[in-house]
Design a protein around this motif. Structure first.
Motif, mmCIF file in Angstrom:
data_model
loop_
_atom_site.group_PDB
_atom_site.id
_atom_site.type_symbol
_atom_site.label_atom_id
_atom_site.label_comp_id
_atom_site.label_asym_id
_atom_site.label_seq_id
_atom_site.Cartn_x
_atom_site.Cartn_y
_atom_site.Cartn_z
ATOM 1 N N THR A 113 -4.074 3.600 0.509
ATOM 2 C CA THR A 113 -2.787 2.974 0.214
ATOM 3 C C THR A 113 -2.149 3.506 -1.063
ATOM 4 O O THR A 113 -0.940 3.756 -1.100
ATOM 5 C CB THR A 113 -2.945 1.436 0.125
ATOM 6 O OG1 THR A 113 -3.425 0.975 1.391
ATOM 7 C CG2 THR A 113 -1.634 0.757 -0.195
ATOM 8 N N ALA A 114 -2.941 3.716 -2.090
ATOM 9 C CA ALA A 114 -2.387 4.186 -3.372
ATOM 10 C C ALA A 114 -1.752 5.558 -3.253
ATOM 11 O O ALA A 114 -0.782 5.859 -3.960
ATOM 12 C CB ALA A 114 -3.480 4.207 -4.442
ATOM 13 N N ILE A 115 -2.264 6.389 -2.351
ATOM 14 C CA ILE A 115 -1.698 7.734 -2.189
ATOM 15 C C ILE A 115 -0.613 7.747 -1.115
ATOM 16 O O ILE A 115 0.395 8.439 -1.249
ATOM 17 C CB ILE A 115 -2.813 8.745 -1.873
ATOM 18 C CG1 ILE A 115 -3.766 8.831 -3.061
ATOM 19 C CG2 ILE A 115 -2.227 10.125 -1.572
ATOM 20 C CD1 ILE A 115 -4.993 9.645 -2.814
ATOM 21 N N ALA A 116 -0.788 6.949 -0.054
ATOM 22 C CA ALA A 116 0.192 6.922 1.035
ATOM 23 C C ALA A 116 1.560 6.493 0.542
ATOM 24 O O ALA A 116 2.585 6.932 1.072
ATOM 25 C CB ALA A 116 -0.289 5.982 2.140
ATOM 26 N N LYS A 117 1.598 5.675 -0.490
ATOM 27 C CA LYS A 117 2.883 5.209 -1.007
ATOM 28 C C LYS A 117 3.733 6.352 -1.541
ATOM 29 O O LYS A 117 4.943 6.201 -1.700
ATOM 30 C CB LYS A 117 2.670 4.154 -2.092
ATOM 31 C CG LYS A 117 1.975 4.733 -3.301
ATOM 32 C CD LYS A 117 2.190 3.922 -4.528
ATOM 33 C CE LYS A 117 1.522 4.533 -5.714
ATOM 34 N NZ LYS A 117 1.750 5.951 -5.950
ATOM 35 N N ASP A 118 3.153 7.502 -1.779
ATOM 36 C CA ASP A 118 3.916 8.635 -2.300
ATOM 37 C C ASP A 118 4.916 9.194 -1.293
ATOM 38 O O ASP A 118 5.700 10.064 -1.633
ATOM 39 C CB ASP A 118 2.980 9.738 -2.799
ATOM 40 C CG ASP A 118 2.256 9.329 -4.071
ATOM 41 O OD1 ASP A 118 2.783 8.471 -4.811
ATOM 42 O OD2 ASP A 118 1.153 9.855 -4.326
#
Length: 144
Positions: A113-118
């Motif tokens: 989730t922390a990276i997908a938000k990019d």
């Protein structure tokens, strides 16, 4: 620069500039971890030492953040750079094992989730790029 681009450029530029500044003195272990994730999308980064990778990442983020915050850099150029940067992050997300939910090619796992938000960086970059490619005045309905 169109006035409507100012909030988008300020938000993304300040965020990315801050990220780059915070990476200036990465510990070797942190640089190595980031390099390992980046190598999932761009294997050539393994040709660099972790310290060189960390320095290049920091410098790139600082340059991109500064370009977004600089009014005389065209939205077309800033948008293209932001789209490229965001696309690299999304590629890293998609190619790193464990980032997507089991059985899904796109939906993020808890860890992803922390990276997908990019993905928002890609959207912001494309918005700036399209804005920079379109005329400033509407051409439809123009009275002569």
């Amino acid at each position: 620069m169109k006035l409507s681009n100012v909030p988008l450029r300020l938000a993304t530029g300040a965020f990315i500039l801050n990220s780059g500044l915070n990476k200036r003195n990465l510990p070797p272990e942190a640089a190595e971890g980031m390099q390992g994730m980046a190598a999932n999308a761009i294997p050539q980064v393994n040709n660099l030492s972790p310290q060189a990778f960390g320095k290049a990442l920091s410098t790139g983020e600082i340059a991109l953040g500064a370009a977004l915050l600089t009014p005389f850099v065209s939205s077309k150029l800033a948008g293209a750079a932001l789209t490229g940067f965001g696309s690299g992050l999304v590629a890293m997300y998609l190619k790193t094992p464990g980032m997507t939910a089991e059985g899904s090619a796109f939906r993020p796992s808890q860890d992803g989730t922390a990276i997908a938000k990019d993905i928002w960086l890609v959207g912001a970059g494309l918005s700036l790029l399209i804005s920079g490619l379109t005329p400033k005045r509407p051409i439809i309905g123009k009275v002569r």
